[in-house]
Design an enzyme around this catalytic site. Structure first.
Site, mmCIF file in Angstrom:
data_model
loop_
_atom_site.group_PDB
_atom_site.id
_atom_site.type_symbol
_atom_site.label_atom_id
_atom_site.label_comp_id
_atom_site.label_asym_id
_atom_site.label_seq_id
_atom_site.Cartn_x
_atom_site.Cartn_y
_atom_site.Cartn_z
ATOM 1 N N CYS A 110 0.817 -1.226 0.000
ATOM 2 C CA CYS A 110 0.000 0.000 0.000
ATOM 3 C C CYS A 110 0.847 1.270 0.000
ATOM 4 O O CYS A 110 0.313 2.369 -0.162
ATOM 5 C CB CYS A 110 -0.932 -0.007 1.197
ATOM 6 S SG CYS A 110 -1.893 -1.521 1.305
ATOM 7 N N HIS A 139 -2.599 6.737 3.060
ATOM 8 C CA HIS A 139 -3.192 5.540 2.465
ATOM 9 C C HIS A 139 -4.587 5.341 3.065
ATOM 10 O O HIS A 139 -4.752 5.355 4.281
ATOM 11 C CB HIS A 139 -2.287 4.342 2.770
ATOM 12 C CG HIS A 139 -2.936 3.020 2.511
ATOM 13 N ND1 HIS A 139 -3.613 2.738 1.342
ATOM 14 C CD2 HIS A 139 -3.022 1.897 3.287
ATOM 15 C CE1 HIS A 139 -4.077 1.509 1.409
ATOM 16 N NE2 HIS A 139 -3.738 0.980 2.570
ATOM 17 N N ASN A 152 -10.382 0.002 0.392
ATOM 18 C CA ASN A 152 -8.915 -0.046 0.403
ATOM 19 C C ASN A 152 -8.442 -0.649 -0.919
ATOM 20 O O ASN A 152 -8.600 -1.851 -1.148
ATOM 21 C CB ASN A 152 -8.451 -0.892 1.595
ATOM 22 C CG ASN A 152 -6.939 -1.008 1.687
ATOM 23 O OD1 ASN A 152 -6.227 -0.699 0.733
ATOM 24 N ND2 ASN A 152 -6.455 -1.469 2.830
HETATM 25 O O1 UT7 Z 1 -3.942 -1.542 3.678
HETATM 26 C C1 UT7 Z 1 -3.023 -2.271 4.410
HETATM 27 C C2 UT7 Z 1 -3.083 -1.990 5.846
HETATM 28 N N1 UT7 Z 1 -4.306 -2.497 6.417
HETATM 29 C C3 UT7 Z 1 -4.863 -1.850 7.398
HETATM 30 O O2 UT7 Z 1 -4.364 -0.825 7.762
HETATM 31 C C4 UT7 Z 1 -6.085 -2.456 8.064
HETATM 32 C C5 UT7 Z 1 -5.983 -2.344 9.559
HETATM 33 N N2 UT7 Z 1 -7.063 -2.864 10.323
HETATM 34 C C6 UT7 Z 1 -8.373 -2.474 10.255
HETATM 35 O O3 UT7 Z 1 -8.767 -1.684 9.417
HETATM 36 C C7 UT7 Z 1 -9.301 -2.991 11.302
HETATM 37 O O4 UT7 Z 1 -8.574 -3.718 12.272
HETATM 38 C C8 UT7 Z 1 -10.461 -3.903 10.778
HETATM 39 C C9 UT7 Z 1 -11.455 -3.066 9.977
HETATM 40 C C10 UT7 Z 1 -9.876 -5.003 9.918
HETATM 41 C C11 UT7 Z 1 -11.206 -4.503 11.950
HETATM 42 O O5 UT7 Z 1 -11.726 -3.479 12.771
HETATM 43 P P1 UT7 Z 1 -11.476 -3.497 14.338
HETATM 44 O O6 UT7 Z 1 -12.201 -2.350 14.883
HETATM 45 O O7 UT7 Z 1 -10.005 -3.593 14.583
HETATM 46 O O8 UT7 Z 1 -12.233 -4.838 14.768
HETATM 47 P P2 UT7 Z 1 -11.647 -6.078 15.567
HETATM 48 O O9 UT7 Z 1 -10.767 -6.904 14.693
HETATM 49 O O10 UT7 Z 1 -11.091 -5.590 16.866
HETATM 50 O O11 UT7 Z 1 -12.987 -6.910 15.842
HETATM 51 C C12 UT7 Z 1 -14.021 -6.414 16.721
HETATM 52 C C13 UT7 Z 1 -15.207 -7.349 16.634
HETATM 53 C C14 UT7 Z 1 -14.822 -8.828 16.710
HETATM 54 O O12 UT7 Z 1 -15.829 -9.489 17.446
HETATM 55 P P3 UT7 Z 1 -15.601 -9.876 18.980
HETATM 56 O O13 UT7 Z 1 -14.384 -10.759 18.996
HETATM 57 O O14 UT7 Z 1 -15.387 -8.581 19.687
HETATM 58 O O15 UT7 Z 1 -16.871 -10.557 19.353
HETATM 59 C C15 UT7 Z 1 -14.887 -9.293 15.283
HETATM 60 O O16 UT7 Z 1 -15.182 -10.669 15.150
HETATM 61 O O17 UT7 Z 1 -15.864 -7.171 15.370
HETATM 62 C C16 UT7 Z 1 -16.020 -8.443 14.730
HETATM 63 N N3 UT7 Z 1 -15.965 -8.256 13.288
HETATM 64 C C17 UT7 Z 1 -17.030 -7.945 12.540
HETATM 65 N N4 UT7 Z 1 -18.326 -7.743 12.846
HETATM 66 C C18 UT7 Z 1 -19.164 -7.425 11.841
HETATM 67 C C19 UT7 Z 1 -14.860 -8.332 12.487
HETATM 68 N N5 UT7 Z 1 -15.221 -8.080 11.208
HETATM 69 C C20 UT7 Z 1 -16.549 -7.838 11.218
HETATM 70 C C21 UT7 Z 1 -17.476 -7.495 10.207
HETATM 71 N N6 UT7 Z 1 -18.762 -7.293 10.561
HETATM 72 N N7 UT7 Z 1 -17.119 -7.372 8.914
#
Ligand code: UT7
Length: 330
Positions: free
Chosen positions: A117, A254, A284
């Site tokens: 990226c 990015h 993204n």
């Molecule tokens: O481009 C290259 C670089 N990439 C990035 O910079 C991406 C970096 N990361 C992110 O953008 C975020 O970490 C994500 C968007 C991928 C995830 O968001 P988050 O706020 O960090 O969520 P999380 O992984 O902490 O998950 C929170 C909860 C989890 O449930 P529990 O364990 O709390 O019950 C996940 O299972 O949200 C759940 N979850 C979802 N729920 C509904 C994860 N994905 C989804 C979804 N819809 N699509």
């Protein structure tokens, strides 16, 4: 104010995204997610998805055609083509060579680079270097991706994020009015395991990798790394260039996630209103997010010639690249 030598000027930009839209409502039918969660956690509403027979070269060629039409530029005398992509049509030959053949550019070197990226910013940094050193006179720099082809649409943690698109800029020799003021590149390869797609090896250090062929991401780790280290990188870049963030008209990070951008702005003390992003309607798109955000800034009448712009890419590697340019394409 300039901490790098530059005899190179950005003279034109063009972009392209595929026609097909994948909305949050569409994703609700595919995985256990919902529009409210996606918008709140990422800021994404839609992404563009390429057709089965549409590949990164097609998107890049369309972006160059857009550039040619808008700026009335010829690319026939381009002498180097640099394409940043993680999703080339083939492992080899390169997308850059395919572009060279498709556009009938007769006397050009051609290479793909992989800095995920951050690749578009790496490409610009290299273009400035070769033009300033007198090695090349007219360079096409592209960021193009068809991430939908390597996205697992049964994995809700990644499939809501990624989309397809391409952007192209032209970098030409200009001793009088150069665009490039300062750059900062860094790598933290020990974090490579947090964001990858396997190739020939299925192991990284002691880690067995997920060999599905899809993008694999530990979102929380990448998030934590980026919001902690990007503000430090921005500070290092400003110190190197002897500039203050107040001297920056537009910040173009990015577009990985709007919440991350808000956090980076808060930590670095940069006003979010002066940020250009492409996240909301394109998701993204890896190395295409920055040119797509620049394009949006132009279309909305925000980005003007003479503006000082801080471009900042970060992603798999883990790598980062910051660049301060004076915007010189109208
Ligand atoms: O481009 C290259 C670089 N990439 C990035 O910079 C991406 C970096 N990361 C992110 O953008 C975020 O970490 C994500 C968007 C991928 C995830 O968001 P988050 O706020 O960090 O969520 P999380 O992984 O902490 O998950 C929170 C909860 C989890 O449930 P529990 O364990 O709390 O019950 C996940 O299972 O949200 C759940 N979850 C979802 N729920 C509904 C994860 N994905 C989804 C979804 N819809 N699509």
């Amino acid at each position: 104010m300039s901490s790098i030598s530059s005899k190179a000027k950005i003279t034109a930009i063009g972009t392209y995204v595929p026609q097909r839209t994948l909305t949050n409502a569409d994703l609700e039918k595919m995985v256990d997610t919902n529009d409210e969660w996606i918008v709140r956690r990422t800021g994404i509403r839609e992404r563009r998805i390429s057709q089965p027979e549409e590949f990164t070269t097609d998107l890049c060629v369309a972006a160059i055609e857009n550039l040619i039409e808008r700026y009335n530029k010829s690319v026939k005398d381009v002498d180097l083509i640099i394409v940043s992509t993680t999703t080339p049509d083939y492992v080899f030959p390169s997308v850059a060579s395919q572009i060279q053949a498709r556009l009938g550019i007769e006397n050009a070197g051609a290479l793909d680079l992989n800095a995920t990226c951050a690749g578009f910013v790496y490409g610009l940094h290299l273009a400035n270097g070769v033009v300033t050193a007198g090695l090349n006179k007219k360079v096409l720099v592209l960021g193009g991706e068809t991430l939908s082809k390597v996205t697992d649409y049964s994995d809700r943690t990644t499939c809501i994020l990624f989309g397809d698109g391409a952007g192209a800029v032209l970098v030409e020799y200009d001793e009088e009015n150069p665009s490039f003021l300062s750059s900062y590149l860094t790598s933290a390869g020990e974090g490579g395991v947090h964001l990858y797609r396997t190739g020939l090896s299925k192991k990284m250090d002691l880690n067995e990798l997920n060999d599905s062929g899809y993008i694999v991401q530990n979102g929380r780790e990448v998030y934590r790394w980026a919001v902690t280290t990007v503000p430090l990188g921005m500070k290092a870049l400003m110190e190197k260039s002897r500039l203050d963030l107040k001297d920056i008209d537009w910040f173009v990070p990015h577009s990985a996630n709007l919440r991350m951008i808000e956090s980076i702005c808060e930590k670095s003390g940069f006003p979010i209103e002066k940020t250009l992003t492409s996240i909301e309607y394109f998701g993204n798109t890896s190395s295409a997010t920055i040119p797509l955000a620049l394009e949006k800034g132009i279309m909305e009448g925000k980005l003007q010639p003479g503006d000082r712009v801080l471009l900042y890419g970060f992603g798999g590697g883990l790598v980062q690249a910051g660049l301060i340019v004076e915007w010189t394409a109208s």
